[in-house]
Write an enzyme that holds these catalytic residues in place. Structure first.
Site, mmCIF file in Angstrom:
data_model
loop_
_atom_site.group_PDB
_atom_site.id
_atom_site.type_symbol
_atom_site.label_atom_id
_atom_site.label_comp_id
_atom_site.label_asym_id
_atom_site.label_seq_id
_atom_site.Cartn_x
_atom_site.Cartn_y
_atom_site.Cartn_z
ATOM 1 N N GLU A 45 56.718 20.377 52.930
ATOM 2 C CA GLU A 45 58.565 19.785 51.512
ATOM 3 C C GLU A 45 59.420 20.418 51.519
ATOM 4 O OE1 GLU A 45 55.782 20.122 48.536
ATOM 5 O OE2 GLU A 45 53.932 18.300 49.244
ATOM 6 N N ASN B 32 55.853 18.293 57.514
ATOM 7 C CA ASN B 32 55.471 17.491 56.651
ATOM 8 C C ASN B 32 55.193 16.876 55.347
ATOM 9 O OD1 ASN B 32 52.416 16.115 55.625
ATOM 10 N ND2 ASN B 32 52.180 17.799 55.176
ATOM 11 N N HIS C 217 51.278 9.833 49.457
ATOM 12 C CA HIS C 217 50.792 9.773 48.770
ATOM 13 C C HIS C 217 51.356 8.821 47.759
ATOM 14 C CE1 HIS C 217 48.221 14.051 49.031
ATOM 15 N NE2 HIS C 217 50.233 14.608 49.255
ATOM 16 N N GLU D 185 47.832 12.913 53.644
ATOM 17 C CA GLU D 185 47.232 12.728 52.828
ATOM 18 C C GLU D 185 46.988 12.112 51.887
ATOM 19 O OE1 GLU D 185 49.477 16.167 50.711
ATOM 20 O OE2 GLU D 185 50.211 17.413 52.450
ATOM 21 N N ASP E 63 47.093 9.482 50.223
ATOM 22 C CA ASP E 63 45.999 8.618 48.488
ATOM 23 C C ASP E 63 46.880 7.610 48.426
ATOM 24 O OD1 ASP E 63 46.163 11.617 47.397
ATOM 25 O OD2 ASP E 63 47.516 9.992 47.128
HETATM 26 O O1 9MR Z 1 44.963 19.290 47.977
HETATM 27 C C1 9MR Z 1 45.680 20.558 47.200
HETATM 28 C C2 9MR Z 1 45.308 20.222 45.621
HETATM 29 O O2 9MR Z 1 43.744 20.480 45.106
HETATM 30 C C3 9MR Z 1 45.692 22.047 44.949
HETATM 31 O O3 9MR Z 1 45.244 22.470 43.789
HETATM 32 C C4 9MR Z 1 47.386 21.426 44.841
HETATM 33 C C5 9MR Z 1 47.915 22.802 44.082
HETATM 34 O O4 9MR Z 1 49.282 22.153 44.479
HETATM 35 O O5 9MR Z 1 47.897 21.401 46.370
HETATM 36 C C6 9MR Z 1 46.818 20.276 46.758
HETATM 37 O O6 9MR Z 1 47.817 19.475 47.715
HETATM 38 C C7 9MR Z 1 48.943 19.653 48.434
HETATM 39 C C8 9MR Z 1 49.522 19.656 49.210
HETATM 40 O O7 9MR Z 1 49.047 20.887 49.550
HETATM 41 C C9 9MR Z 1 50.586 19.005 49.798
HETATM 42 N N1 9MR Z 1 50.904 17.876 49.211
HETATM 43 C C10 9MR Z 1 50.812 17.888 47.833
HETATM 44 C C11 9MR Z 1 49.405 18.323 47.784
HETATM 45 C C12 9MR Z 1 49.311 17.732 46.369
HETATM 46 O O8 9MR Z 1 49.616 18.494 45.465
#
Ligand code: 9MR
Length: 356
Positions: free
Chosen positions: A168, A209, A245, A275, A277
């Site tokens: 990001e 990513n 997402h 990722e 969803d």
């Molecule tokens: O899946 C992750 C969740 O368990 C964490 O609490 C969260 C904290 O920001 O991050 C989630 O994963 C992130 C990923 O690392 C990067 N893309 C966005 C995802 C959602 O925040």
């Protein structure tokens, strides 16, 4: 269900797991003949020379939920795992130069014992950073990045399919995020991180990513420009991760996603959905769940259509364990299994996306 005791496995230098398993991940696959009766989400992907996987982390409460882990243990549905939190900076180097690997070690050992590919996530990210990183003198930021990556990526050298080296980097308007890395080094931090990852692990594929780059726009254009610049400079960049997402009703068409992927594959890079969803405004209905099936199929079909799209990773398996409701109040039901671990129509959408 596999016993998930941590098995002492000799950390043998492995060629990329994909090659070790005889899979062609990471290189163009021809329109390989479809295996008969590819019924699971990963068996359907594997029939196309790709993988299907999920976020997974021993630090999460679901690791001891037998019903949930039975979904992960099913190799027909899952062939790849991404460590969702325990390889982030706030888990691995909570205080400077002091490293913790308990949970990533557990996940990697489980994956090696049972034959999953593993994606590492993530080495340099503005989020989930321990506070000490923001206090580092700007003149020391490069060495702090290099030390972090040398230790963390070096520990798993030869054992991971890929790393999300930088996660990001851009704001929604395409400008650079002003995080400690950019503030100290400008955009050179990306090359510094990629070079450090290459030095630490000569075999893993190295990715950038990002999210909200699945449709044309300023953020997408910024990432394409960065990729072109890195490729032309000979930086060790191998792939682009599309987080994917999505919100139901707003996910891109197959054609749009293919076009976005091809902006990178035309440079010789691979791409992956990292990722996936598709969140639904609650309460979900039979109609919205049917629409979710269609949209999952559309997204997976885009990966299948692009030879250099090596696989799809979902941001989990079951609606019982998802980040969505806590981040997007009023939304939920984003995944392929419901909260009781029953298949949803979205599951069929994934299988049909590979089989289309
Ligand atoms: O899946 C992750 C969740 O368990 C964490 O609490 C969260 C904290 O920001 O991050 C989630 O994963 C992130 C990923 O690392 C990067 N893309 C966005 C995802 C959602 O925040």
């Amino acid at each position: 269900m596999f016993a998930r005791t941590v098995t002492l496995i000799a950390l043998l230098p492995l060629v990329q797991l994909g090659q070790v398993q005889g899979k062609p991940y990471g290189r163009p696959v021809s329109t390989s003949p479809r295996a008969a009766d590819a019924t699971g989400m990963h068996t359907a992907a594997d029939a196309q020379g790709r993988y299907f996987g999920t976020f997974c982390d021993p630090a999460s409460t679901y690791w001891t939920d037998a019903g949930f882990m039975a979904l992960v243990d099913n190799k027909a549905d899952v062939g790849q795992l991404t460590v969702s939190n325990s390889l982030k900076w706030d888990s691995t180097e909570r205080s400077q130069n002091s490293f913790t690997y308990t949970n990533p070690d557990k996940l990697v050992a489980y994956a090696q014992e049972h034959g999953y590919l593993v994606r590492g996530h993530t080495l340099v990210w503005h989020n989930q950073l321990p506070s000490w990183v923001s206090s580092v003198a700007q003149s020391s930021v490069a060495s702090v990045i290099e030390n972090h990556i040398s230790n963390v990526a070096g520990r798993y050298a030869g054992q991971l399919y890929a790393w999300d080296v930088v996660n990001e980097p851009f704001n929604e308007d395409g400008s650079w995020r002003t995080d400690p890395f950019y503030n100290a080094l400008g955009d050179s931090y990306v090359t510094i991180a990629l070079n450090a990852a290459r030095a630490a692990d000569p075999t893993a594929k190295l990715y950038i990513n990002e999210y909200n780059v699945e449709t044309p726009g300023r953020k997408s254009s910024a990432l394409v420009a960065l990729a072109k610049s890195l490729v032309s400079a000979g930086a060790p960049l191998h792939g682009i991760g599309f987080q994917c997402h999505f919100v139901l009703g707003q996910s891109p068409s197959t054609a749009t996603l293919v076009s976005q992927f091809e902006q990178y594959t035309s440079l010789g890079l691979e791409v992956a959905i990292t990722e996936l969803d598709i969140r639904i405004q609650q309460p979900a209905s039979s109609a919205s769940l049917a629409q979710q099936q269609t949209e999952y199929q559309n997204v997976v079909a885009a990966c299948k259509a692009v030879d250099l799209c090596v696989g799809v990773t979902a941001a989990g398996m079951s609606d019982k364990y998802t980040w969505v409701p806590g981040t997007f109040p009023g939304y939920g039901s984003p995944l392929m299994f419901d909260e009781s671990f029953n298949k949803k129509p979205a599951y069929t959408g994934v299988v049909d996306g590979w089989d289309a």
